[in-house]
Write a protein that holds these residues in place. Structure first.
Motif, PDB file in Angstrom:
ATOM      1  N   LEU A  72      -8.329 -70.839  19.281  1.00 19.33           N
ATOM      2  CA  LEU A  72      -7.849 -71.138  18.180  1.00 19.33           C
ATOM      3  C   LEU A  72      -8.913 -71.018  17.444  1.00 19.33           C
ATOM      4  CD1 LEU A  72      -6.087 -74.262  19.155  1.00 19.33           C
ATOM      5  CD2 LEU A  72      -4.250 -71.764  18.618  1.00 19.33           C
ATOM      6  N   HIS A  73      -9.746 -70.538  17.587  1.00 20.95           N
ATOM      7  CA  HIS A  73     -11.117 -70.401  16.682  1.00 20.95           C
ATOM      8  C   HIS A  73     -10.982 -69.146  15.781  1.00 20.95           C
ATOM      9  CE1 HIS A  73     -14.109 -72.704  19.848  1.00 20.95           C
ATOM     10  NE2 HIS A  73     -13.304 -73.619  19.636  1.00 20.95           N
ATOM     11  N   VAL A  74      -9.833 -68.546  15.891  1.00 23.41           N
ATOM     12  CA  VAL A  74     -10.103 -67.633  14.984  1.00 23.41           C
ATOM     13  C   VAL A  74      -9.298 -68.125  14.143  1.00 23.41           C
ATOM     14  CG1 VAL A  74      -9.109 -65.785  14.616  1.00 23.41           C
ATOM     15  CG2 VAL A  74     -10.617 -65.465  16.270  1.00 23.41           C
ATOM     16  N   SER A  75      -7.898 -68.860  13.915  1.00 19.48           N
ATOM     17  CA  SER A  75      -7.073 -69.321  13.402  1.00 19.48           C
ATOM     18  C   SER A  75      -7.701 -70.349  12.565  1.00 19.48           C
ATOM     19  CB  SER A  75      -6.386 -69.882  14.064  1.00 19.48           C
ATOM     20  OG  SER A  75      -5.255 -70.787  13.295  1.00 19.48           O
ATOM     21  N   LEU A  76      -8.188 -71.579  13.010  1.00 16.04           N
ATOM     22  CA  LEU A  76      -9.020 -72.598  12.290  1.00 16.04           C
ATOM     23  C   LEU A  76     -10.338 -71.150  11.282  1.00 16.04           C
ATOM     24  CD1 LEU A  76      -9.535 -75.210  14.654  1.00 16.04           C
ATOM     25  CD2 LEU A  76      -7.239 -74.745  13.117  1.00 16.04           C
ATOM     26  N   TYR A  77     -10.911 -70.824  12.057  1.00 11.06           N
ATOM     27  CA  TYR A  77     -11.508 -70.184  11.174  1.00 11.06           C
ATOM     28  C   TYR A  77     -11.245 -69.087   9.705  1.00 11.06           C
ATOM     29  CZ  TYR A  77     -15.788 -71.054  14.462  1.00 11.06           C
ATOM     30  OH  TYR A  77     -16.193 -72.117  14.960  1.00 11.06           O
ATOM     31  N   LEU A  78     -10.265 -68.494  10.342  1.00  9.93           N
ATOM     32  CA  LEU A  78      -9.701 -67.612   8.684  1.00  9.93           C
ATOM     33  C   LEU A  78      -9.128 -68.376   8.030  1.00  9.93           C
ATOM     34  CD1 LEU A  78      -8.859 -65.327   8.233  1.00  9.93           C
ATOM     35  CD2 LEU A  78      -6.505 -65.634   9.558  1.00  9.93           C
ATOM     36  N   GLY A  79      -8.302 -69.862   8.302  1.00  9.58           N
ATOM     37  CA  GLY A  79      -7.784 -71.066   7.518  1.00  9.58           C
ATOM     38  C   GLY A  79      -8.586 -71.802   6.490  1.00  9.58           C
ATOM     39  N   ALA A  80      -9.609 -72.177   7.370  1.00  9.65           N
ATOM     40  CA  ALA A  80     -11.352 -72.455   6.925  1.00  9.65           C
ATOM     41  C   ALA A  80     -11.533 -71.186   5.182  1.00  9.65           C
ATOM     42  CB  ALA A  80     -12.427 -73.178   6.986  1.00  9.65           C
ATOM     43  N   ALA A  81     -11.874 -70.253   5.647  1.00  9.76           N
ATOM     44  CA  ALA A  81     -12.550 -69.011   5.397  1.00  9.76           C
ATOM     45  C   ALA A  81     -11.404 -68.967   3.922  1.00  9.76           C
ATOM     46  CB  ALA A  81     -11.980 -67.311   6.044  1.00  9.76           C
ATOM     47  N   LEU A  82      -9.585 -69.441   4.349  1.00  9.05           N
ATOM     48  CA  LEU A  82      -8.719 -69.215   3.508  1.00  9.05           C
ATOM     49  C   LEU A  82      -8.810 -70.106   2.163  1.00  9.05           C
ATOM     50  CD1 LEU A  82      -6.436 -67.823   5.601  1.00  9.05           C
ATOM     51  CD2 LEU A  82      -7.123 -66.744   3.113  1.00  9.05           C
ATOM     52  N   LEU A  83      -8.871 -71.352   2.878  1.00 11.09           N
ATOM     53  CA  LEU A  83      -9.462 -72.064   2.167  1.00 11.09           C
ATOM     54  C   LEU A  83     -10.713 -72.399   1.108  1.00 11.09           C
ATOM     55  CD1 LEU A  83      -9.111 -75.382   4.304  1.00 11.09           C
ATOM     56  CD2 LEU A  83      -7.238 -74.462   2.696  1.00 11.09           C
ATOM     57  N   PHE A  84     -11.771 -71.748   1.798  1.00  9.79           N
ATOM     58  CA  PHE A  84     -12.990 -71.751   0.775  1.00  9.79           C
ATOM     59  C   PHE A  84     -12.720 -70.162  -0.264  1.00  9.79           C
ATOM     60  CE2 PHE A  84     -15.659 -73.793   4.245  1.00  9.79           C
ATOM     61  CZ  PHE A  84     -16.931 -73.893   3.690  1.00  9.79           C
ATOM     62  N   ALA A  85     -12.044 -69.108   0.023  1.00  8.27           N
ATOM     63  CA  ALA A  85     -11.467 -68.352  -0.563  1.00  8.27           C
ATOM     64  C   ALA A  85     -10.462 -68.942  -2.124  1.00  8.27           C
ATOM     65  CB  ALA A  85     -11.003 -67.377  -0.402  1.00  8.27           C
ATOM     66  N   SER A  86      -9.565 -69.568  -1.857  1.00  6.51           N
ATOM     67  CA  SER A  86      -8.801 -70.163  -2.899  1.00  6.51           C
ATOM     68  C   SER A  86      -9.557 -70.952  -3.441  1.00  6.51           C
ATOM     69  CB  SER A  86      -8.487 -71.568  -1.833  1.00  6.51           C
ATOM     70  OG  SER A  86      -7.626 -71.753  -3.356  1.00  6.51           O
ATOM     71  N   THR A  87     -11.110 -71.876  -3.168  1.00  6.71           N
ATOM     72  CA  THR A  87     -12.176 -72.432  -4.539  1.00  6.71           C
ATOM     73  C   THR A  87     -12.786 -71.586  -4.419  1.00  6.71           C
ATOM     74  OG1 THR A  87     -12.434 -74.613  -2.358  1.00  6.71           O
ATOM     75  CG2 THR A  87     -13.884 -74.306  -3.754  1.00  6.71           C
ATOM     76  N   LEU A  88     -13.563 -70.407  -4.616  1.00  8.46           N
ATOM     77  CA  LEU A  88     -14.275 -69.603  -5.485  1.00  8.46           C
ATOM     78  C   LEU A  88     -12.825 -69.184  -6.093  1.00  8.46           C
ATOM     79  CD1 LEU A  88     -15.660 -67.812  -2.827  1.00  8.46           C
ATOM     80  CD2 LEU A  88     -17.300 -69.776  -3.750  1.00  8.46           C
TER      81      LEU A  88
END
Length: 173
Positions: A72-88
């Motif tokens: 599940l690391h890939v799913s969670l890392y991808l989700g976290a990356a999308l949240l950071f992209a949203s912030t940017l």
């Protein structure tokens, strides 16, 4: 020039002062609406930054408290990356942008130097200044709106990816 040729030319009329005043008021209202939208998008952008901060904090706190299946690391890392992209995207939308508000000092001096009548001034303002200003504000509002939309989309996609990862975590454990 013969009389026949003169009759074919369109008659040039002096603009009506009252009509120019109405046009001036209408274009001023359009600029004010554009500036309001621009500010509204800035408010949405800062709210997205705040929401992302809360969600990312909860996400990090949750991830550090539970054992996560390695798949599940890939799913969670991808989700976290999308949240950071949203912030940017939200921060990019919130950034300061210079918008034309009012005429420049050089334009004021030009008006004074040429001793424009009210009709000439209103004609210049409504036909030279306002169209460019309205177009600039419109473009900036559209750009900021796109950035806010990208932020919202990235946020929702990030939440979805994390939620799917969490659901799969419960199935695998």
């Amino acid at each position: 020039m013969s009389d026949e040729q003169r009759d074919d030319r369109p008659e040039v009329q002096t603009p009506d002062v009252e009509a120019l005043r109405h046009l001036h008021d209408d274009t001023r209202s359009a600029i004010e609406r554009g500036l309001d939208k621009h500010g509204g998008h800035a408010s949405k952008a800062i709210r997205m930054v705040q929401v992302n901060g809360v969600v990312i904090s909860i996400f990090v706190a949750g991830v550090t408290q539970v054992e996560i299946h390695p798949n599940l690391h890939v799913s969670l890392y991808l989700g976290a990356a999308l949240l950071f992209a949203s912030t940017l995207f939200a921060l990019k939308a919130y950034r300061s942008q210079t918008l034309p508000i009012g005429i420049s000092l050089s334009e004021v001096e030009k008006i004074d130097r040429n001793n424009l009548s009210e009709t000439q001034y209103l004609y210049w303002y409504t036909h030279q200044y306002y169209p460019g200003t309205i177009e600039t504000i419109k473009n900036e509002v559209e750009q900021r709106n796109r950035e806010v939309e990208y932020s919202i989309f990235s946020f929702l996609l990030g939440i979805l990816v994390i939620a799917v990862g969490i659901l799969i975590q419960f199935v695998l454990v």
